[in-house]
Design a protein around this motif. Sequence first.
Motif, short mmCIF file in Angstrom:
data_model
loop_
_atom_site.label_atom_id
_atom_site.label_comp_id
_atom_site.label_asym_id
_atom_site.label_seq_id
_atom_site.Cartn_x
_atom_site.Cartn_y
_atom_site.Cartn_z
N GLY A 36 20.56 6.04 -8.98
CA GLY A 36 21.48 5.80 -10.10
C GLY A 36 21.15 6.91 -11.31
N GLN A 37 19.65 7.21 -11.38
CA GLN A 37 18.85 8.03 -12.26
C GLN A 37 19.04 10.31 -11.67
N LYS A 38 19.17 9.76 -9.94
CA LYS A 38 18.93 10.94 -10.03
C LYS A 38 19.29 11.32 -8.67
N LYS A 39 19.80 12.65 -8.46
CA LYS A 39 20.82 12.92 -7.17
C LYS A 39 20.46 13.99 -6.47
N GLU A 40 19.41 13.69 -5.88
CA GLU A 40 18.81 14.78 -5.00
C GLU A 40 18.55 14.73 -3.48
N VAL A 41 19.13 15.59 -2.98
CA VAL A 41 19.66 15.70 -1.28
C VAL A 41 19.41 17.06 -0.91
N ARG A 42 17.81 16.30 -0.17
CA ARG A 42 16.35 16.95 0.86
C ARG A 42 16.63 16.56 1.70
N PRO A 43 15.43 17.34 2.44
CA PRO A 43 14.84 17.35 4.40
C PRO A 43 15.01 15.74 4.41
N ILE A 44 14.38 15.48 2.77
CA ILE A 44 13.37 13.49 3.34
C ILE A 44 14.24 12.72 2.06
N THR A 45 15.42 12.36 2.58
CA THR A 45 16.25 11.58 1.03
C THR A 45 15.65 10.01 1.16
N VAL A 46 15.85 9.46 -0.23
CA VAL A 46 15.43 8.50 -0.12
C VAL A 46 16.56 7.92 -0.85
N ALA A 47 17.36 6.98 -0.51
CA ALA A 47 18.13 6.14 -1.67
C ALA A 47 18.47 4.57 -1.33
N THR A 48 19.42 3.86 -2.70
CA THR A 48 18.95 2.60 -3.30
C THR A 48 20.90 2.69 -1.92
N TYR A 49 20.90 1.49 -1.65
CA TYR A 49 21.58 0.58 -1.08
C TYR A 49 23.57 0.78 -2.15
N GLN A 50 23.12 0.37 -3.11
CA GLN A 50 23.75 0.19 -4.50
C GLN A 50 24.16 1.45 -5.04
N ILE A 51 24.05 2.74 -5.00
CA ILE A 51 24.58 3.51 -5.88
C ILE A 51 25.57 4.04 -3.97
N LEU A 52 24.91 3.72 -2.67
CA LEU A 52 25.71 3.60 -1.39
C LEU A 52 27.24 3.26 -1.60
N THR A 53 26.90 2.39 -1.76
CA THR A 53 28.41 1.22 -2.34
C THR A 53 29.11 1.24 -3.76
N HIS A 54 28.31 2.01 -5.26
CA HIS A 54 28.87 2.36 -5.77
C HIS A 54 30.36 2.83 -5.90
N ARG A 55 31.19 2.38 -7.29
CA ARG A 55 32.48 2.75 -6.85
C ARG A 55 33.36 3.05 -8.62
N ARG A 56 34.02 3.63 -8.51
CA ARG A 56 34.22 3.69 -10.14
C ARG A 56 36.10 2.05 -10.89
N SER A 57 36.07 1.80 -9.30
CA SER A 57 36.85 1.03 -9.93
C SER A 57 36.86 -0.08 -8.68
N LYS A 58 37.06 -1.00 -8.77
CA LYS A 58 37.14 -2.38 -7.87
C LYS A 58 37.68 -1.57 -5.72
N ASP A 59 39.00 -0.52 -6.39
CA ASP A 59 39.47 -0.52 -4.94
C ASP A 59 39.73 1.18 -5.37
N GLY A 60 38.51 1.61 -5.75
CA GLY A 60 37.64 2.50 -5.37
C GLY A 60 37.72 3.20 -4.52
N ASP A 61 37.45 4.62 -4.34
CA ASP A 61 36.20 5.18 -3.16
C ASP A 61 34.82 4.72 -3.57
N PHE A 62 34.51 5.03 -2.08
CA PHE A 62 32.55 5.08 -1.84
C PHE A 62 32.08 6.71 -2.21
N ASP A 63 32.19 6.69 -3.57
CA ASP A 63 32.33 8.09 -3.86
C ASP A 63 30.57 8.62 -3.23
N HIS A 64 29.57 8.25 -2.58
CA HIS A 64 28.45 8.04 -2.47
C HIS A 64 27.71 8.20 -1.40
N MET A 65 29.14 7.80 -0.30
CA MET A 65 29.18 6.98 1.22
C MET A 65 29.16 8.62 1.88
#
Length: 607
Positions: A299-328
Amino acid sequence: MNPEHPCIVQRDFTILLEMGLPRSDFARSQLQVYAELVKSPSAFHTYHITPLSLWNAAALGWSAKDIQDSLHSLSRWDIPRDLLKDIEQLVSRYGTLTLSRARAEGVQTCSTDTVSAYRVEHETSENMEKGTVSSYTMVDRLTLTANTPALLEELLSKQELRQLGMIRTGEVSASVPPENRGLLKQECTRLGYPVVDTAGYLEGNQLRFSLGQGQAQVQLRDYQVEAADAFEGADGLGGSGVLVLPCGAGKTVIGMAVMDRLQCEVLILTSNTTSVRQWIEELKQKTDIPDDSIGEYSGQKKEVRPITVATYQILTHRRSKDGDFDHMKLLSERKWGLIVYDEVHLLPAPVFRATADIQATRRLGLTATLVREDGCERDVFSLIGPKRYDMPWKELERQGWIAQVDCVELRLPMTAELLERSMRAEGRQQYRVAAENPAKLEAVRSLMQRHSGLPTLIIGQYLDQLRTLARELGVPLITGAMSQSERVRWFDAFRKGTIRTLLVSKVANFAVDLPDAAIAIEVSGSFGSRQEEAQRLGRILRPKPGENKAYFYALVTENSRETDFAARRQLFLIEQGYEYAVRRFSPTEAMGSLDDEAEGGGKKKEA
């Protein structure tokens, strides 16, 4: 009849294990491979054999005969013949379907009629005219091979599978679009025919690095090497699956050992930002991967690098209930050679669906327990992979790699006032009334005095209850509302011994590295969650100086809904060999009522 054998095996796939006999512990170690514990009263534990438990055993190398021989060696009476046949039939289904790359370097041939029929069924006339749909193309498709023509006929009769683009190419083979690889495995498993996937994986972008060449030296333990070997598989045919080891066993190091063998770019998914940063710190300490090649995606950083460590929560985040999963899109942002699913038992449903689309990428699941309260264990099996390695908790304790833990269920009286409030409450509110029993404050105070000076975690579910305890005990409280920086500051203080007690909400259930915690006091929990109970006990499993001992207390209001939920919560740990001593807490004799506890005295758990 053999009275020395501790099990009673029944026709309905139920096994009763009598405790307290010389072979009871051995029987438990056998049963946990191919059966699931469902009840655990003190005299008899009840196990149930399921198709999934048998298939996981098969994935670990157990044959139907191995399981039958195990049952014969444990059963007091003759085993029902029909049950043995059913076990043989269910285990035999593992391996009856194999998914592989198409023959002739990915090219298959089908008759024009077969292709035309597929196009009519699956494509719109507009797309057929434009030629924009390539699902029917035989190049690069996968081959599903059945062990008999009859099985293939049965599968092809299923509309769900035909919709995934299965086209018969031979007597026992069918062609499948590679984009439906995951969905096919998921559906076949649901139908009772797990697929052995040998179709291979993309290599991913290379990344050269060394484990143990960072600031800290790394010496893999024997079982960590075994776990990495199990993921790699015989003849290198591994590459997907789950490694199950206790908290404190070094699952992060095992993950890095797998990464070291593959030498590729890796996406690591984990449960929260705290564990993201722990992974990053471990990678920096124990490998020579440059800092600018390791990225945080949260939620704080969006760094995509050769080794990337992410949370499940950011992958499933969407702006609205019916919106797309922008970070998937992160799952396919780079040409990953491996995706690590840390705490895989927490994998959210949307990530399951996305994982079905990336089956050509190697997938490693790490967890202390495959138990899921939502019943999605089959999805973990079919989409992440089967269980490849399972280290019993008590075995690591015996070897000294994790602490010995005394587990105590401390029962508090249900007062007349509390009983009246409980009777007025409805449904789950009755549980909350019992869980927030005010008498738990004195019980916690008593336990803190008894273990004065030892690092202690007080863990709970309800914030009102935790705030009251924090105020009365003068102890810092960590909740999800606390900023990440402040949370880290308190964790560091606890780790360094500046403070000796922390109150934590559910944020500390998972992937929080508190290596010096020796006491855990659970004041409330998420109803009957076996998963949560195991993770909370895991907070105190890291080896301790001296006698290497820790204590886990579950505070429960007797004669209430909380007692029933506590029995379910403890099932997984009891299956692993832990025993809960039941003691009744009396505020008037608080210290004296626990005097025998360290010697293991007291009544064993009756649930």
